[in-house]
Scaffold this motif. Sequence first.
Motif, short mmCIF file in Angstrom:
data_model
loop_
_atom_site.label_atom_id
_atom_site.label_comp_id
_atom_site.label_asym_id
_atom_site.label_seq_id
_atom_site.Cartn_x
_atom_site.Cartn_y
_atom_site.Cartn_z
N GLU A 237 12.56 -7.90 0.25
CA GLU A 237 12.63 -7.95 -1.21
C GLU A 237 11.24 -7.76 -1.82
OE1 GLU A 237 15.24 -7.86 -4.16
OE2 GLU A 237 15.88 -8.41 -2.14
N ASN A 238 11.15 -6.93 -2.84
CA ASN A 238 9.89 -6.65 -3.56
C ASN A 238 8.78 -6.11 -2.65
OD1 ASN A 238 10.98 -7.67 -5.99
ND2 ASN A 238 10.61 -9.75 -5.23
N GLU A 239 9.18 -5.45 -1.58
CA GLU A 239 8.18 -4.86 -0.68
C GLU A 239 8.60 -3.43 -0.36
OE1 GLU A 239 5.93 -5.97 3.50
OE2 GLU A 239 6.99 -7.52 2.42
N TRP A 240 7.63 -2.52 -0.36
CA TRP A 240 7.99 -1.15 0.01
C TRP A 240 7.10 -0.65 1.13
CZ3 TRP A 240 6.37 -1.68 -5.37
CH2 TRP A 240 5.04 -1.33 -5.61
N VAL A 241 7.55 0.46 1.71
CA VAL A 241 6.84 1.07 2.83
C VAL A 241 6.68 2.56 2.53
CG1 VAL A 241 7.63 -0.61 4.54
CG2 VAL A 241 9.00 1.44 4.12
N SER A 242 5.89 3.24 3.33
CA SER A 242 5.67 4.68 3.13
C SER A 242 6.50 5.48 4.13
CB SER A 242 4.19 5.02 3.32
OG SER A 242 3.39 4.24 2.46
N VAL B 206 -4.11 2.02 -3.10
CA VAL B 206 -4.01 0.55 -3.11
C VAL B 206 -3.76 -0.01 -4.51
CG1 VAL B 206 -5.54 0.37 -1.12
CG2 VAL B 206 -6.49 0.10 -3.40
N ARG B 207 -3.58 0.86 -5.50
CA ARG B 207 -3.45 0.39 -6.89
C ARG B 207 -2.34 -0.64 -7.09
NH1 ARG B 207 -6.99 -0.42 -10.71
NH2 ARG B 207 -8.30 1.38 -11.09
N SER B 208 -1.26 -0.53 -6.30
CA SER B 208 -0.14 -1.47 -6.46
C SER B 208 -0.10 -2.52 -5.35
CB SER B 208 1.18 -0.70 -6.46
OG SER B 208 1.17 0.31 -7.44
N ALA B 209 -1.07 -2.44 -4.44
CA ALA B 209 -1.05 -3.34 -3.27
C ALA B 209 -1.47 -4.75 -3.64
CB ALA B 209 -1.96 -2.80 -2.19
N THR B 210 -0.91 -5.73 -2.93
CA THR B 210 -1.28 -7.14 -3.13
C THR B 210 -1.67 -7.77 -1.81
OG1 THR B 210 0.98 -7.94 -2.83
CG2 THR B 210 0.32 -7.40 -5.09
N VAL B 211 -2.42 -8.87 -1.91
CA VAL B 211 -2.79 -9.63 -0.72
C VAL B 211 -2.49 -11.10 -0.99
CG1 VAL B 211 -5.21 -9.78 -1.52
CG2 VAL B 211 -4.66 -10.22 0.89
N SER B 212 -1.95 -11.75 0.04
CA SER B 212 -1.66 -13.18 -0.08
C SER B 212 -2.81 -13.96 0.57
CB SER B 212 -0.33 -13.47 0.61
OG SER B 212 -0.06 -14.83 0.57
N VAL C 35 0.87 -1.17 0.00
CA VAL C 35 0.00 0.00 0.00
C VAL C 35 0.92 1.23 0.00
CG1 VAL C 35 -1.86 -1.15 1.25
CG2 VAL C 35 -0.19 0.16 2.53
N ILE C 36 0.38 2.38 -0.33
CA ILE C 36 1.19 3.60 -0.37
C ILE C 36 0.42 4.73 0.31
CG2 ILE C 36 2.33 5.32 -1.85
CD1 ILE C 36 2.14 3.19 -4.14
N ILE C 37 1.13 5.50 1.12
CA ILE C 37 0.60 6.77 1.59
C ILE C 37 1.37 7.87 0.86
CG2 ILE C 37 0.24 8.31 3.56
CD1 ILE C 37 -1.38 5.67 3.77
N TRP C 38 0.65 8.65 0.07
CA TRP C 38 1.26 9.78 -0.64
C TRP C 38 0.98 11.07 0.14
CZ3 TRP C 38 4.02 8.73 -5.03
CH2 TRP C 38 3.71 7.57 -5.77
N GLY C 39 2.01 11.93 0.24
CA GLY C 39 1.77 13.30 0.66
C GLY C 39 1.93 13.63 2.11
N ASN C 40 0.94 14.33 2.64
CA ASN C 40 1.01 14.93 3.97
C ASN C 40 0.44 13.97 5.01
OD1 ASN C 40 1.44 16.87 5.91
ND2 ASN C 40 -0.11 18.31 5.19
#
Length: 340
Positions: free
Chosen positions: A270-275, A202-208, A188-193
């Motif tokens: 690996e292949n995981e990002w955070v905000s 959530v456009r790039s988010a995945t669920v296992s 998931v991504i938090i953009w901005g302020n």
Amino acid sequence: MSSKDCHSNKPIRVVITGAAGQIAYSLIHQIGNGDVFGKEQSIILHLLDITPVMGVLNGVVMEIQDMSLPLVKDVIPTDSEEVAFKDVDVALFVGAMPRKEGMERKDLLSANVKIFKSQGTALDKFAKKNVKVVVVGNPANTNCYILAHYAPSIPRENFTCLTRLDHNRAKAQLASRLKVSSSAIKNVIIWGNHSSTQFPDVRSATVSINGQETAVYDAIRDDQWLKNDFVSTVQKRGAAVIAARKLSSAMSAAKAICDHVRDWWYGTRENEWVSMGIISDGSYGIEKGLVFSYPVEIKNGQISIVQDLQMDDWAKGMIEKTQKELVEEKNDALKATNSE
């Protein structure tokens, strides 16, 4: 910071500002217990707060002593910025002037500019030049901008602000909707302020699910919920906690600070990002120099923005809105510094 440095037995110095406050009260045990820097890394805690609460801070020090944590080699409570920032490796700016009833945003900015101008100057003068900085106190992005502005000798990439709490909140909402553990959700991504204009994306988010990785968008299949209730719940979660608890988020904020610092210290998976709120390099058309929350990957202590993510016009509009607020905040804060 290399992994060798990360696992050094020489104590690292960690300063926490606002150390007599609620968030610090939840944070100190996790840091002292090895949950952030590892079970082998000893630490020296520098605890900074204002003079009127030194009695309270001494009570916190008594509790740290009574926990008998083997990794905590020393605790230095102080109301002196010089003592607090001297030779620190990690600086956690938890303290800030809170917004009081009837206070306008510009009043809040003006009060915080004074605090972060003074602390930035002290950080620049006394801390190690490779100090890792996390600003938590609100308005976190703009406080971080001012802090960095007054600490010009510390590398720009060493300044961050906390949006991990929002990131964790977004994961929790999705996990609840999909009836999975939040650990099953990634990217998931938090953009901005770190405010009610932030954009939880959530456009790039995945669920296992059952070992199978699926796009969150496909798993939820409810565009209306994702664009409305989900976004609004994450944006307003802090206010909802205050309404329910009559106090701000402390336990969850402390956990998010630990997540943020641990990932910076050890790297992301690996292949995981955070905000993280970081100083913008212009990526995604954001004003260069603004402290903006981006999706990041971290390797060997180096933070890099995840590039080339696709977004539709709605997402671009959401990002533009939060950038506009941040530019206004930054300009108001700079005016406040000039009027002193």
